[in-house]
Design an enzyme around this catalytic site. Structure first.
Site, PDB file in Angstrom:
ATOM      1  N   GLY A  46       0.829  -1.196   0.000  1.00  0.00           N
ATOM      2  CA  GLY A  46       0.000   0.000   0.000  1.00  0.00           C
ATOM      3  C   GLY A  46       0.864   1.248   0.000  1.00  0.00           C
ATOM      4  N   GLN A  51       3.023  10.129   1.136  1.00  0.00           N
ATOM      5  CA  GLN A  51       4.310   9.436   1.228  1.00  0.00           C
ATOM      6  C   GLN A  51       5.229   9.747   0.048  1.00  0.00           C
ATOM      7  OE1 GLN A  51       2.340   5.426   2.064  1.00  0.00           O
ATOM      8  NE2 GLN A  51       4.246   5.272   3.229  1.00  0.00           N
ATOM      9  N   CYS A  93       5.497  -0.006   7.173  1.00  0.00           N
ATOM     10  CA  CYS A  93       5.128   1.170   6.389  1.00  0.00           C
ATOM     11  C   CYS A  93       6.341   1.551   5.551  1.00  0.00           C
ATOM     12  CB  CYS A  93       4.756   2.318   7.335  1.00  0.00           C
ATOM     13  SG  CYS A  93       4.368   3.857   6.474  1.00  0.00           S
ATOM     14  N   LEU A  94       6.122   1.849   4.273  1.00  0.00           N
ATOM     15  CA  LEU A  94       7.253   2.164   3.398  1.00  0.00           C
ATOM     16  C   LEU A  94       7.997   3.427   3.839  1.00  0.00           C
ATOM     17  CD1 LEU A  94       5.803   1.273  -0.122  1.00  0.00           C
ATOM     18  CD2 LEU A  94       7.412  -0.050   1.272  1.00  0.00           C
ATOM     19  N   HIS A 135      -4.740   1.653   7.214  1.00  0.00           N
ATOM     20  CA  HIS A 135      -3.416   2.280   7.357  1.00  0.00           C
ATOM     21  C   HIS A 135      -3.239   3.402   6.329  1.00  0.00           C
ATOM     22  CE1 HIS A 135       1.202   1.791   7.774  1.00  0.00           C
ATOM     23  NE2 HIS A 135       1.047   2.558   6.701  1.00  0.00           N
ATOM     24  N   GLU A 136      -3.615   3.126   5.065  1.00  0.00           N
ATOM     25  CA  GLU A 136      -3.422   4.138   4.011  1.00  0.00           C
ATOM     26  C   GLU A 136      -4.359   5.335   4.213  1.00  0.00           C
ATOM     27  OE1 GLU A 136      -0.790   3.780   2.538  1.00  0.00           O
ATOM     28  OE2 GLU A 136      -0.529   1.637   2.897  1.00  0.00           O
ATOM     29  N   HIS A 139      -2.909   7.660   6.592  1.00  0.00           N
ATOM     30  CA  HIS A 139      -1.906   8.542   5.974  1.00  0.00           C
ATOM     31  C   HIS A 139      -2.560   9.800   5.405  1.00  0.00           C
ATOM     32  CE1 HIS A 139       2.015   6.624   6.010  1.00  0.00           C
ATOM     33  NE2 HIS A 139       1.533   5.477   5.584  1.00  0.00           N
TER      34      HIS A 139
HETATM   35 NI    NI Z   1       2.354   3.584   5.605  1.00  0.00          NI
END
Ligand code: NI
Length: 170
Positions: A46, A51, A93-94, A135-136, A139
């Site tokens: 995701g 991000q 998380c990236l 989660h996304e 963000h």
């Molecule tokens: Ni994330």
């Protein structure tokens, strides 16, 4: 298509709330494609627009990590319409390379949003997909997964990150 740079914590962009998308044009569709490519390149499931330094409410998800083109989900203006149950599970998380935290998330969600043409879309998801979408969407509100753990664990994670930043390993 081109890959975008993924911002890492504590970049201030990650804490900002995004604005609703009003223009569903070719630029948005190209940006969404770039986000998908960036997510696949980073072996993530995701990715949310903040991000990559963009302030629009756009997210992409793909539990197949690029193996199944039909599994790619792109959602504009996504919001949680319904959430049920709770599962605690490992999460990454990236924007937090190699950091895994146990985070509580709803077991089941109904998400309302729009596709890249602006048509309304409703997505029901369970378990890992529910976790990913929740989660996304966080963000898009400037909320990060470390905000979802206890103050003690958040502190520990922050210290670990600070140490890795000092060591050039972040
Ligand atoms: Ni994330």
């Amino acid at each position: 298509m081109s890959k975008l740079e993924i911002l890492k914590y504590p970049d201030p962009h990650l804490h900002e709330a995004c604005r609703p998308i009003e223009e569903f044009d070719d630029e948005l569709r190209e940006f969404a494609q770039n986000m998908v490519e960036t997510m696949h390149g980073a072996i993530g499931i995701g990715l949310a627009a903040p991000q990559v330094g963009d302030d629009r409410q756009l997210l992409v998800a793909d539990l197949s990590v690029g193996q199944d083109p039909e599994a790619v989900l792109v959602l504009a203006n996504a919001e949680v319409e319904l959430e049920e149950g709770e599962i605690r599970g490992d999460e990454g998380c990236l924007s937090f390379p190699d950091l895994v935290l146990v985070v509580p998330r709803p077991a089941h969600v109904v998400i309302a949003g729009q596709d890249l043409e602006g048509n309304p879309v409703r997505v029901e998801a369970d378990e890992l997909m529910a976790r990913c979408l929740h989660h996304e969407i966080d963000h898009l509100r400037g909320v990060l997964f470390i905000d979802r753990v206890s103050p003690l664990k958040r502190d520990l994670a922050r210290r670990k990150i600070a140490k890795r930043i000092r060591a050039g390993d972040w």
